[in-house]
Design a protein around this motif. Structure first.
Motif, mmCIF file in Angstrom:
data_model
loop_
_atom_site.group_PDB
_atom_site.id
_atom_site.type_symbol
_atom_site.label_atom_id
_atom_site.label_comp_id
_atom_site.label_asym_id
_atom_site.label_seq_id
_atom_site.Cartn_x
_atom_site.Cartn_y
_atom_site.Cartn_z
ATOM 1 N N GLU A 163 -10.213 3.009 2.677
ATOM 2 C CA GLU A 163 -8.829 2.526 2.760
ATOM 3 C C GLU A 163 -8.035 2.942 1.525
ATOM 4 O O GLU A 163 -6.879 3.340 1.629
ATOM 5 C CB GLU A 163 -8.804 1.000 2.917
ATOM 6 N N TYR A 164 -8.655 2.856 0.372
ATOM 7 C CA TYR A 164 -8.004 3.261 -0.881
ATOM 8 C C TYR A 164 -7.626 4.739 -0.818
ATOM 9 O O TYR A 164 -6.518 5.128 -1.196
ATOM 10 C CB TYR A 164 -8.927 2.990 -2.062
ATOM 11 N N GLN A 165 -8.521 5.565 -0.328
ATOM 12 C CA GLN A 165 -8.253 6.993 -0.222
ATOM 13 C C GLN A 165 -7.121 7.270 0.758
ATOM 14 O O GLN A 165 -6.289 8.159 0.519
ATOM 15 C CB GLN A 165 -9.517 7.743 0.195
ATOM 16 N N LYS A 166 -7.064 6.504 1.843
ATOM 17 C CA LYS A 166 -5.973 6.669 2.804
ATOM 18 C C LYS A 166 -4.634 6.309 2.178
ATOM 19 O O LYS A 166 -3.636 7.008 2.388
ATOM 20 C CB LYS A 166 -6.221 5.797 4.042
ATOM 21 N N VAL A 167 -4.619 5.216 1.432
ATOM 22 C CA VAL A 167 -3.386 4.797 0.765
ATOM 23 C C VAL A 167 -2.962 5.849 -0.252
ATOM 24 O O VAL A 167 -1.788 6.227 -0.317
ATOM 25 C CB VAL A 167 -3.558 3.413 0.094
ATOM 26 N N GLN A 168 -3.893 6.350 -1.042
ATOM 27 C CA GLN A 168 -3.589 7.382 -2.037
ATOM 28 C C GLN A 168 -3.056 8.643 -1.351
ATOM 29 O O GLN A 168 -2.107 9.263 -1.839
ATOM 30 C CB GLN A 168 -4.825 7.713 -2.876
ATOM 31 N N ALA A 169 -3.634 9.012 -0.239
ATOM 32 C CA ALA A 169 -3.175 10.194 0.498
ATOM 33 C C ALA A 169 -1.759 9.978 1.016
ATOM 34 O O ALA A 169 -0.923 10.896 0.955
ATOM 35 C CB ALA A 169 -4.120 10.507 1.648
ATOM 36 N N SER A 170 -1.471 8.774 1.483
ATOM 37 C CA SER A 170 -0.119 8.460 1.968
ATOM 38 C C SER A 170 0.901 8.517 0.834
ATOM 39 O O SER A 170 2.007 9.041 1.009
ATOM 40 C CB SER A 170 -0.090 7.075 2.607
ATOM 41 N N ILE A 171 0.527 7.989 -0.314
ATOM 42 C CA ILE A 171 1.420 8.022 -1.480
ATOM 43 C C ILE A 171 1.670 9.459 -1.909
ATOM 44 O O ILE A 171 2.814 9.851 -2.165
ATOM 45 C CB ILE A 171 0.833 7.187 -2.642
ATOM 46 N N THR A 172 0.624 10.255 -1.963
ATOM 47 C CA THR A 172 0.758 11.663 -2.349
ATOM 48 C C THR A 172 1.651 12.416 -1.373
ATOM 49 O O THR A 172 2.515 13.201 -1.788
ATOM 50 C CB THR A 172 -0.634 12.326 -2.430
ATOM 51 N N ASP A 173 1.476 12.154 -0.096
ATOM 52 C CA ASP A 173 2.293 12.799 0.924
ATOM 53 C C ASP A 173 3.767 12.402 0.776
ATOM 54 O O ASP A 173 4.653 13.262 0.817
ATOM 55 C CB ASP A 173 1.778 12.420 2.313
ATOM 56 N N ALA A 174 4.017 11.121 0.573
ATOM 57 C CA ALA A 174 5.396 10.641 0.421
ATOM 58 C C ALA A 174 6.048 11.228 -0.828
ATOM 59 O O ALA A 174 7.216 11.645 -0.795
ATOM 60 C CB ALA A 174 5.422 9.112 0.360
ATOM 61 N N MET A 175 5.312 11.294 -1.927
ATOM 62 C CA MET A 175 5.860 11.869 -3.165
ATOM 63 C C MET A 175 6.187 13.351 -2.962
ATOM 64 O O MET A 175 7.215 13.832 -3.435
ATOM 65 C CB MET A 175 4.862 11.699 -4.315
#
Length: 70
Positions: free
Chosen positions: A3-15
């Motif tokens: 879940e942490y990796q998914k959240v980090q991936a979402s943040i990276t994508d949004a940035m």
């Protein structure tokens, strides 16, 4: 951990998407640098001036131009 990796991936994508938009709408490189800095961390005009090494009076004119775009 997954879940942490998914959240980090979402943040990276949004940035990344935000940075693409900044490149499209920024008037010049100074304005782009201001927007990049604010994307990373909201801060006061004084803190932004100190972080970017831009005098506050110069920064103020760029911020005014940005606010007119909204």
């Amino acid at each position: 951990m997954l879940e942490y990796q998914k959240v980090q991936a979402s943040i990276t994508d949004a940035m990344g998407k935000c940075m693409d938009v900044i490149e499209e709408i920024a008037y010049d490189t100074v304005e782009a640098e201001i927007l990049y800095a604010l994307l990373k961390c909201p801060m006061s005009q004084r803190a932004l001036s100190m972080q970017l090494g831009i005098p506050e009076y110069v920064l103020e004119s760029h911020l005014e131009r940005c606010s007119r775009k909204i």
